[in-house]
Design a protein around this motif. Structure first.
Motif, PDB file in Angstrom:
ATOM      1  N   SER A  81       6.493 -84.255 -16.396  1.00 32.25           N
ATOM      2  CA  SER A  81       6.009 -85.295 -17.296  1.00 32.25           C
ATOM      3  C   SER A  81       6.604 -86.662 -16.995  1.00 32.25           C
ATOM      4  O   SER A  81       6.215 -87.656 -17.602  1.00 32.25           O
ATOM      5  N   ARG A  82       7.556 -86.702 -16.033  1.00 27.52           N
ATOM      6  CA  ARG A  82       8.226 -87.967 -15.707  1.00 27.52           C
ATOM      7  C   ARG A  82       8.248 -88.169 -14.194  1.00 27.52           C
ATOM      8  O   ARG A  82       8.199 -87.194 -13.441  1.00 27.52           O
ATOM      9  N   PRO A  83       8.363 -89.423 -13.743  1.00 24.18           N
ATOM     10  CA  PRO A  83       8.559 -89.653 -12.308  1.00 24.18           C
ATOM     11  C   PRO A  83       9.870 -89.018 -11.843  1.00 24.18           C
ATOM     12  O   PRO A  83      10.824 -88.898 -12.616  1.00 24.18           O
ATOM     13  N   ILE A  84       9.913 -88.604 -10.595  1.00 22.36           N
ATOM     14  CA  ILE A  84      11.109 -87.992 -10.023  1.00 22.36           C
ATOM     15  C   ILE A  84      11.849 -89.051  -9.202  1.00 22.36           C
ATOM     16  O   ILE A  84      11.287 -89.623  -8.272  1.00 22.36           O
ATOM     17  N   TYR A  85      13.098 -89.288  -9.558  1.00 19.84           N
ATOM     18  CA  TYR A  85      13.897 -90.282  -8.848  1.00 19.84           C
ATOM     19  C   TYR A  85      15.002 -89.656  -8.005  1.00 19.84           C
ATOM     20  O   TYR A  85      15.463 -90.261  -7.049  1.00 19.84           O
ATOM     21  N   VAL A  86      15.459 -88.467  -8.373  1.00 17.81           N
ATOM     22  CA  VAL A  86      16.531 -87.818  -7.626  1.00 17.81           C
ATOM     23  C   VAL A  86      16.003 -87.352  -6.273  1.00 17.81           C
ATOM     24  O   VAL A  86      14.857 -86.902  -6.156  1.00 17.81           O
ATOM     25  N   THR A  87      16.805 -87.504  -5.230  1.00 19.77           N
ATOM     26  CA  THR A  87      16.414 -87.047  -3.891  1.00 19.77           C
ATOM     27  C   THR A  87      17.221 -85.850  -3.433  1.00 19.77           C
ATOM     28  O   THR A  87      16.760 -85.065  -2.612  1.00 19.77           O
ATOM     29  N   ASN A  88      18.443 -85.717  -3.950  1.00 16.40           N
ATOM     30  CA  ASN A  88      19.333 -84.633  -3.542  1.00 16.40           C
ATOM     31  C   ASN A  88      20.147 -84.167  -4.733  1.00 16.40           C
ATOM     32  O   ASN A  88      20.623 -84.993  -5.518  1.00 16.40           O
ATOM     33  N   VAL A  89      20.317 -82.855  -4.844  1.00 17.03           N
ATOM     34  CA  VAL A  89      21.178 -82.282  -5.869  1.00 17.03           C
ATOM     35  C   VAL A  89      22.289 -81.501  -5.179  1.00 17.03           C
ATOM     36  O   VAL A  89      22.034 -80.730  -4.243  1.00 17.03           O
ATOM     37  N   LEU A  90      23.524 -81.715  -5.627  1.00 13.67           N
ATOM     38  CA  LEU A  90      24.688 -80.971  -5.142  1.00 13.67           C
ATOM     39  C   LEU A  90      25.051 -79.995  -6.258  1.00 13.67           C
ATOM     40  O   LEU A  90      25.499 -80.414  -7.326  1.00 13.67           O
ATOM     41  N   TYR A  91      24.860 -78.705  -5.998  1.00 12.92           N
ATOM     42  CA  TYR A  91      24.775 -77.736  -7.089  1.00 12.92           C
ATOM     43  C   TYR A  91      25.955 -76.778  -7.126  1.00 12.92           C
ATOM     44  O   TYR A  91      26.313 -76.158  -6.118  1.00 12.92           O
ATOM     45  N   GLY A  92      26.528 -76.644  -8.329  1.00 17.09           N
ATOM     46  CA  GLY A  92      27.616 -75.709  -8.555  1.00 17.09           C
ATOM     47  C   GLY A  92      28.952 -76.263  -8.091  1.00 17.09           C
ATOM     48  O   GLY A  92      29.058 -77.382  -7.572  1.00 17.09           O
ATOM     49  N   THR A  93      29.983 -75.477  -8.273  1.00 19.59           N
ATOM     50  CA  THR A  93      31.316 -75.786  -7.749  1.00 19.59           C
ATOM     51  C   THR A  93      31.779 -74.515  -7.049  1.00 19.59           C
ATOM     52  O   THR A  93      32.265 -73.575  -7.682  1.00 19.59           O
ATOM     53  N   TRP A  94      31.615 -74.481  -5.739  1.00 20.06           N
ATOM     54  CA  TRP A  94      31.781 -73.265  -4.947  1.00 20.06           C
ATOM     55  C   TRP A  94      33.122 -73.247  -4.221  1.00 20.06           C
ATOM     56  O   TRP A  94      33.597 -74.285  -3.751  1.00 20.06           O
ATOM     57  N   SER A  95      33.697 -72.068  -4.099  1.00 15.55           N
ATOM     58  CA  SER A  95      34.955 -71.901  -3.368  1.00 15.55           C
ATOM     59  C   SER A  95      34.913 -70.608  -2.557  1.00 15.55           C
ATOM     60  O   SER A  95      34.337 -69.600  -2.999  1.00 15.55           O
ATOM     61  N   ARG A 130      11.284 -76.687  -5.445  1.00 16.05           N
ATOM     62  CA  ARG A 130       9.821 -76.669  -5.367  1.00 16.05           C
ATOM     63  C   ARG A 130       9.212 -78.027  -5.687  1.00 16.05           C
ATOM     64  O   ARG A 130       8.068 -78.300  -5.320  1.00 16.05           O
ATOM     65  N   ALA A 131       9.991 -78.882  -6.337  1.00 19.94           N
ATOM     66  CA  ALA A 131       9.531 -80.248  -6.582  1.00 19.94           C
ATOM     67  C   ALA A 131       9.776 -81.156  -5.384  1.00 19.94           C
ATOM     68  O   ALA A 131       9.447 -82.339  -5.418  1.00 19.94           O
ATOM     69  N   GLY A 132      10.352 -80.606  -4.312  1.00 19.66           N
ATOM     70  CA  GLY A 132      10.564 -81.379  -3.096  1.00 19.66           C
ATOM     71  C   GLY A 132      11.924 -82.014  -2.978  1.00 19.66           C
ATOM     72  O   GLY A 132      12.128 -82.887  -2.135  1.00 19.66           O
ATOM     73  N   VAL A 133      12.874 -81.604  -3.824  1.00 21.99           N
ATOM     74  CA  VAL A 133      14.222 -82.183  -3.822  1.00 21.99           C
ATOM     75  C   VAL A 133      15.175 -81.212  -3.134  1.00 21.99           C
ATOM     76  O   VAL A 133      15.217 -80.023  -3.472  1.00 21.99           O
ATOM     77  N   ALA A 134      15.942 -81.712  -2.178  1.00 19.54           N
ATOM     78  CA  ALA A 134      16.880 -80.865  -1.450  1.00 19.54           C
ATOM     79  C   ALA A 134      18.082 -80.520  -2.323  1.00 19.54           C
ATOM     80  O   ALA A 134      18.647 -81.389  -2.981  1.00 19.54           O
ATOM     81  N   VAL A 135      18.481 -79.247  -2.306  1.00 16.35           N
ATOM     82  CA  VAL A 135      19.640 -78.790  -3.080  1.00 16.35           C
ATOM     83  C   VAL A 135      20.710 -78.282  -2.121  1.00 16.35           C
ATOM     84  O   VAL A 135      20.453 -77.378  -1.315  1.00 16.35           O
ATOM     85  N   SER A 136      21.897 -78.870  -2.225  1.00 13.01           N
ATOM     86  CA  SER A 136      23.026 -78.491  -1.382  1.00 13.01           C
ATOM     87  C   SER A 136      24.060 -77.708  -2.174  1.00 13.01           C
ATOM     88  O   SER A 136      24.249 -77.951  -3.376  1.00 13.01           O
ATOM     89  N   MET A 137      24.726 -76.785  -1.506  1.00 18.77           N
ATOM     90  CA  MET A 137      25.906 -76.163  -2.081  1.00 18.77           C
ATOM     91  C   MET A 137      27.017 -77.210  -2.156  1.00 18.77           C
ATOM     92  O   MET A 137      27.306 -77.893  -1.160  1.00 18.77           O
ATOM     93  N   ALA A 138      27.639 -77.351  -3.317  1.00 16.70           N
ATOM     94  CA  ALA A 138      28.790 -78.236  -3.457  1.00 16.70           C
ATOM     95  C   ALA A 138      30.045 -77.393  -3.294  1.00 16.70           C
ATOM     96  O   ALA A 138      30.481 -76.719  -4.220  1.00 16.70           O
ATOM     97  N   MET A 139      30.624 -77.419  -2.101  1.00 19.69           N
ATOM     98  CA  MET A 139      31.786 -76.586  -1.792  1.00 19.69           C
ATOM     99  C   MET A 139      33.054 -77.382  -2.037  1.00 19.69           C
ATOM    100  O   MET A 139      33.240 -78.464  -1.469  1.00 19.69           O
ATOM    101  N   ARG A 140      33.946 -76.812  -2.862  1.00 22.05           N
ATOM    102  CA  ARG A 140      35.126 -77.550  -3.305  1.00 22.05           C
ATOM    103  C   ARG A 140      36.448 -76.895  -2.947  1.00 22.05           C
ATOM    104  O   ARG A 140      37.490 -77.513  -3.096  1.00 22.05           O
ATOM    105  N   GLY A 141      36.451 -75.641  -2.518  1.00 26.71           N
ATOM    106  CA  GLY A 141      37.724 -74.972  -2.293  1.00 26.71           C
ATOM    107  C   GLY A 141      37.639 -73.870  -1.268  1.00 26.71           C
ATOM    108  O   GLY A 141      36.558 -73.403  -0.891  1.00 26.71           O
TER     109      GLY A 141
END
Length: 354
Positions: A81-95, A130-141
């Motif tokens: 229902s809204r325009p998409i502005y985000v291009t990349n998501v860094l997801y979670g806090t992974w170790s 599926r909306a076309g935005v790349a999702v990366s693992m956010a590795m922290r440890g």
């Protein structure tokens, strides 16, 4: 007999046409050990608005709201229902753990991401992709486990498996293991080896970024036990950009000083994404009110027009919308760097373009 022969010939002809038609499809999904694996899930076409080089990067490390434990819905950033502005998501806090498994952090506790109770989080991730935005693992440890030549391959195999299992489009390496009495921090050679191995195995469209503190790029304090300038020389071609933490020092984004210091040390603006804290939970000394940040960003965009973009940490209750509407920050960010005239969402296959 004549009719049977005619029908058989017609069937063979149809089969030839069918096999010819599906051959490209079957070829496309066949991989060998030497073929880079593509995990990209985005479907949006490459944007034609000239904004493909600008990154609006959203950290989403907190998957459960800390007090209520409600699910944090990152998919609201791509609400239809809204325009998409985000291009990349860094997801979670992974170790990485000593037993060669990877965990995510839930309220400062490392948990198994494969438990059924966390399945919702990866459904959320899939909606974003599926909306076309790349999702990366956010590795922290857990980077220390990659330090030894004798164990590198086995820990890398665990990382590789996790990236494939959850279909990540990239990885953000936030290496902060130097100091604070942390033993055996990772050094330059294994970091180079890790990045080059990821690029070889996952291919050119896999998004590889790092997250140094600002002073690490300007000759000051560094939370990693290696030089990022040397890293850039050794394998910069395999690194997409740097999500630089311009919140290491107090109130950094009240002015352009620390960004200027980075540029004065030879870094190109197109290699730098400006990292900002988007919520006051992390302390008044690192959170700068948005109107002040906006003024700084406007100056920076004028001064360094090829800046790669901006990232926001952390999603779940960030301003300007707060917990009810954290999805408002990507729109705010796009406006500050002149990328809000149209949506800037892009498929993962175009994120490496400058």
């Amino acid at each position: 007999m004549g009719n049977t022969t005619s029908s058989h010939s017609l069937w063979l002809a149809s089969l030839v046409v069918f096999v010819t038609a599906i051959t490209p499809l079957t070829s496309a999904v066949t991989t060998t050990a030497s073929t880079p694996i593509s995990l990209s899930s985005g479907t949006n076409p490459k944007p034609s608005n000239g904004l493909s080089s600008k990154r609006i990067v959203q950290y989403c490390g907190t998957l459960y709201e800390p007090t209520s434990l409600n699910h944090v819905q990152i998919s609201e950033t791509v609400n239809a229902s809204r325009p998409i502005y985000v291009t990349n998501v860094l997801y979670g806090t992974w170790s990485m753990q000593a037993n060669k498994t990877m965990t995510i952090s839930v309220n400062n506790t490392n948990v198994n991401p494969g438990l059924p109770g966390h399945a919702w989080a990866f459904l959320e991730m899939g909606k974003v992709q599926r909306a076309g935005v790349a999702v990366s693992m956010a590795m922290r440890g857990g980077f220390t486990y990659f330090n030894s030549d004798s164990t590198f391959d086995s820990y890398y195999a665990a990382l590789h498996y996790t990236l494939r299992k959850y279909k990540f489009d990239g990885i953000d390496l936030d290496i902060e293991d130097y100091g604070e009495q942390r033993p055996n921090p990772i050094t330059l050679e294994p970091v180079v080896r890790l990045i080059q191995r990821l690029r070889k195995d996952f291919g050119p469209d896999f998004v590889i970024t790092l997250a140094p503190v600002s002073t690490a790029l300007s000759g000051g304090s560094n939370m990693s036990k290696f030089s990022y300038a040397e890293l850039e020389k050794r394998c910069g071609k395999d690194i997409d950009w740097y999500n630089v933490q311009f919140y290491y020092l107090p109130n950094e984004l009240e002015s352009t000083d620390t960004v200027d210091a980075v540029m004065n040390h030879g870094w190109k603006p197109e290699r730098i994404v400006i990292g900002m804290v988007t919520e006051p939970d992390f302390g008044d000394d690192v959170f700068v009110e948005l109107p002040k940040v906006a003024k700084t960003l406007h100056t920076l965009v004028d001064k360094y027009p090829t800046l790669r973009g901006i990232d926001g940490f952390d999603y779940y209750d960030q301003k300007p919308g707060g917990y009810p509407a954290p999805w408002e920050w990507p729109r705010w960010a796009a406006r500050q760097i002149g990328a809000a005239n149209s949506t800037v969402s892009t498929s993962p296959t175009s994120v490496r373009e400058i």
